[in-house]
Write an enzyme that holds these catalytic residues in place. Structure first.
Site, mmCIF file in Angstrom:
data_model
loop_
_atom_site.group_PDB
_atom_site.id
_atom_site.type_symbol
_atom_site.label_atom_id
_atom_site.label_comp_id
_atom_site.label_asym_id
_atom_site.label_seq_id
_atom_site.Cartn_x
_atom_site.Cartn_y
_atom_site.Cartn_z
ATOM 1 N N GLU A 1 -2.663 9.558 -21.446
ATOM 2 C CA GLU A 1 -3.162 10.824 -22.003
ATOM 3 C C GLU A 1 -2.066 11.551 -22.789
ATOM 4 O O GLU A 1 -0.887 11.175 -22.745
ATOM 5 C CB GLU A 1 -3.679 11.727 -20.882
ATOM 6 C CG GLU A 1 -2.602 12.120 -19.883
ATOM 7 C CD GLU A 1 -2.804 13.514 -19.309
ATOM 8 O OE1 GLU A 1 -3.002 14.477 -20.084
ATOM 9 O OE2 GLU A 1 -2.729 13.632 -18.067
ATOM 10 N N LYS B 1 -1.948 18.155 -7.927
ATOM 11 C CA LYS B 1 -0.950 19.158 -7.542
ATOM 12 C C LYS B 1 -1.557 20.202 -6.629
ATOM 13 O O LYS B 1 -2.728 20.531 -6.754
ATOM 14 C CB LYS B 1 -0.429 19.862 -8.792
ATOM 15 C CG LYS B 1 0.508 19.010 -9.582
ATOM 16 C CD LYS B 1 1.277 19.817 -10.591
ATOM 17 C CE LYS B 1 2.254 18.890 -11.279
ATOM 18 N NZ LYS B 1 2.174 18.932 -12.723
HETATM 19 N N1 PSU Z 1 -2.317 18.309 -13.803
HETATM 20 C C1 PSU Z 1 -1.026 17.943 -13.836
HETATM 21 N N2 PSU Z 1 -0.457 17.669 -15.043
HETATM 22 C C2 PSU Z 1 -1.156 17.738 -16.214
HETATM 23 C C3 PSU Z 1 -2.541 18.117 -16.157
HETATM 24 C C4 PSU Z 1 -3.073 18.380 -14.934
HETATM 25 O O1 PSU Z 1 -0.394 17.865 -12.808
HETATM 26 O O2 PSU Z 1 -0.589 17.492 -17.287
HETATM 27 C C5 PSU Z 1 -3.345 18.146 -17.445
HETATM 28 C C6 PSU Z 1 -4.158 16.840 -17.590
HETATM 29 O O3 PSU Z 1 -4.266 16.510 -18.964
HETATM 30 C C7 PSU Z 1 -5.522 17.236 -17.043
HETATM 31 C C8 PSU Z 1 -5.624 18.656 -17.521
HETATM 32 O O4 PSU Z 1 -6.585 16.430 -17.523
HETATM 33 O O5 PSU Z 1 -4.315 19.193 -17.365
HETATM 34 C C9 PSU Z 1 -6.632 19.452 -16.716
HETATM 35 O O6 PSU Z 1 -6.827 20.695 -17.317
HETATM 36 P P1 PSU Z 1 -8.013 21.639 -16.779
HETATM 37 O O7 PSU Z 1 -7.601 21.990 -15.383
HETATM 38 O O8 PSU Z 1 -8.013 22.810 -17.707
HETATM 39 O O9 PSU Z 1 -9.261 20.802 -16.838
#
Ligand code: PSU
Ligand code: MN
Length: 303
Positions: free
Chosen positions: A24, A158
């Site tokens: 990603e 996390k």
């Molecule tokens: N959690 C992490 N590192 C990240 C992300 C999430 O520990 O880089 C990033 C990933 O790309 C994930 C996105 O798909 O954040 C999720 O964002 P949201 O919670 O807005 O869906």
């Protein structure tokens, strides 16, 4: 015609039944600062090549989906200011509007599937945020795992998230959550979340076969593989707990919501730990890349 450009090495591997691992790019545009983001992205790609598979970092560049980036494209993306954060809801609009952005886990799964890539490695997935009973903030990554047939390797989620609610939601959605080589779901920086995994597998072959079996059964959606951080790189949950509490409280006080919340929390934790969390983050992504490559290789060997 799909608005999609596949890098030559990725296209060759896909055509000849080789092993390809998607990566990603929101982690590059919104997850880490420059130059750590660029160096990590390169190191992760190298891990996959070392295993004998081909990495395909996925992003949207000027309204085109890129499946595999050149070194120059990767560096540009790592430095671009104002990159969009693109999830399922944003993807089509970003292409029409000619935007440049990082793809989240959800959007990367969609693009990987369009290109014919079945395995994807990342650090942590999005999930159910703390206080979701008020905010309703649940990442689009979770329903994507129930929709799109890609096996995603991560190190858990996390603790900025509500982990029990995140894994309950995955269970409701019918997403297999597989702990690799242990009974417990790992929690990103630490090896144990305190939550027992619904499934345990101990080899890349089992994971590859389970992915293919879902296809045989006509089940849509993918699998989530949770791979514990290497012991030597682990940070105790107690060490980070107050940092996370602080970040969540700060986000709340500043009314940070929706797309901005995850990047805000990641940046806060990074700053508060002065890079210690970053080093662990890099180690676990590399570890996930290795396992992702092994799963992709095992899948390529199956009839
Ligand atoms: N959690 C992490 N590192 C990240 C992300 C999430 O520990 O880089 C990033 C990933 O790309 C994930 C996105 O798909 O954040 C999720 O964002 P949201 O919670 O807005 O869906
Ligand atoms: Mn959200």
């Amino acid at each position: 015609m799909l608005p999609l450009t596949i890098a030559p090495d990725v296209a060759h591997a896909l055509k000849t039944g080789g092993a390809v691992v998607a990566l990603e790019s929101t982690i590059i545009t919104h997850g880490m600062p420059y130059p750590a983001n660029f160096e990590t992205a390169q190191a992760v790609e190298a891990e996959i090549r070392d295993q004998g598979a081909v990495p395909a970092t996925i992003a949207v560049v000027q309204g085109k989906i890129k499946i595999g980036l050149s070194e120059t494209q990767l560096r540009n993306l790592a430095q671009v200011t104002g990159a969009a954060k693109l999830s399922r809801a944003d993807l089509a609009a970003a292409l029409v509007l000619g935007q440049t952005g990082g793809t989240t886990v959800a959007a990367t799964m969609i693009c990987a599937h369009l290109a014919g890539i079945r395995v994807f490695a990342t650090g942590g997935i999005g999930g159910v945020h703390r206080g979701a009973e008020q905010s309703f903030d649940i990442s689009a990554d979770l329903p994507e795992l129930a929709e799109t047939p890609v096996t995603v390797v991560c190190a858990g989620a996390k603790a900025i998230l509500d982990l029990p609610k995140t894994f309950e939601t995955l269970e409701t959605l019918g997403v297999p959550v597989i702990a690799y080589g242990q009974e417990m779901i790992p929690a990103f920086w630490s090896r144990d979340s305190g939550i027992r995994a619904p499934l345990q597998m101990n080899s890349p072959q089992e994971i590859a076969r389970a992915h293919l079996m879902r296809g045989t059964l006509g089940l849509k959606g993918g699998q989530l593989v949770t791979n514990p951080i290497p012991q030597t790189d682990e940070i105790a949950a107690e060490t980070l707990a107050p940092v996370i509490e602080n970040a969540v409280r700060k986000a709340d006080a500043q009314n940070i919501t929706a797309k901005a919340l995850t990047p805000f929390l990641l940046a806060e934790i990074l700053e508060a730990t002065q890079g210690a969390s970053l080093a662990a983050n890099i180690a676990l992504i590399r570890n996930n890349a290795r396992l992702g490559a092994q799963i992709a290789l095992a899948m390529a060997m199956e009839p």
